[in-house]
Scaffold this motif. Structure first.
Motif, PDB file in Angstrom:
ATOM      1  N   GLU A 133     -27.567   3.816  36.241  1.00  0.00           N
ATOM      2  CA  GLU A 133     -28.823   3.937  36.971  1.00  0.00           C
ATOM      3  C   GLU A 133     -29.667   5.090  36.441  1.00  0.00           C
ATOM      4  OE1 GLU A 133     -25.831   3.944  38.420  1.00  0.00           O
ATOM      5  OE2 GLU A 133     -25.733   2.059  39.534  1.00  0.00           O
TER       6      GLU A 133
ATOM      7  N   ARG B  22     -25.330  -4.231  34.859  1.00  0.00           N
ATOM      8  CA  ARG B  22     -24.407  -4.701  35.896  1.00  0.00           C
ATOM      9  C   ARG B  22     -23.893  -6.101  35.586  1.00  0.00           C
ATOM     10  NH1 ARG B  22     -27.349  -2.423  41.389  1.00  0.00           N
ATOM     11  NH2 ARG B  22     -26.778  -0.254  41.034  1.00  0.00           N
TER      12      ARG B  22
ATOM     13  N   ASP C 163     -21.778  -1.195  34.549  1.00  0.00           N
ATOM     14  CA  ASP C 163     -22.043  -0.302  35.669  1.00  0.00           C
ATOM     15  C   ASP C 163     -20.800   0.440  36.145  1.00  0.00           C
ATOM     16  OD1 ASP C 163     -20.916  -2.672  36.596  1.00  0.00           O
ATOM     17  OD2 ASP C 163     -21.805  -2.447  38.584  1.00  0.00           O
ATOM     18  N   THR C 164     -19.640  -0.009  35.742  1.00  0.00           N
ATOM     19  CA  THR C 164     -18.403   0.670  36.142  1.00  0.00           C
ATOM     20  C   THR C 164     -18.077   1.835  35.231  1.00  0.00           C
ATOM     21  OG1 THR C 164     -17.103  -0.857  34.800  1.00  0.00           O
ATOM     22  CG2 THR C 164     -17.445  -1.432  37.122  1.00  0.00           C
TER      23      THR C 164
END
Length: 114
Positions: free
Chosen positions: A73, A105, A110-111
């Motif tokens: 982000e 994502r 995103d992880t």
């Protein structure tokens, strides 16, 4: 879709619209000092930036405890800032930021938080 997001958008509109509409609704607004008009024009973007900062930097774990978060982000935020600074187009910056985060994502990046 989460209805809390819609409620938040309505609340954000209700809070920021009066400061943006004061020029249209108040006769003699142009006679205010320049610093006052500059302040009133920046209230809405400042509130939105504060909400975005919290949404990007803070995550809540399963126990309900907030924690600092650095993830994909942040890339979206920096790209948005760069586009707005360079082009002066907030919509283009937001679309680019949302696109970057959505693609990351979808791919599973995103992880990969730091």
């Amino acid at each position: 879709m989460n209805t809390d997001i819609i409620l938040l958008a309505v609340l954000m509109f209700a809070v920021t619209y009066p400061s943006r509409a004061v020029g249209l609704l108040t006769p003699g607004f142009e006679r205010l000092p320049a610093i006052a008009t500059d302040y009133l024009q920046l209230v809405g973007p400042a509130i939105l930036a504060a909400l975005a900062a919290v949404a990007v930097m803070v995550v809540v774990d399963d126990d309900g405890a907030p924690a600092f978060h650095v993830g994909v982000e942040w890339v979206g935020v920096f790209v948005c800032l760069a586009i707005v600074a360079r082009k002066g187009n907030l919509l283009l910056g937001l679309v680019a930021a949302v696109g970057i985060v959505a693609i990351a994502r979808a791919v599973g990046l995103d992880t990969l938080a730091i």
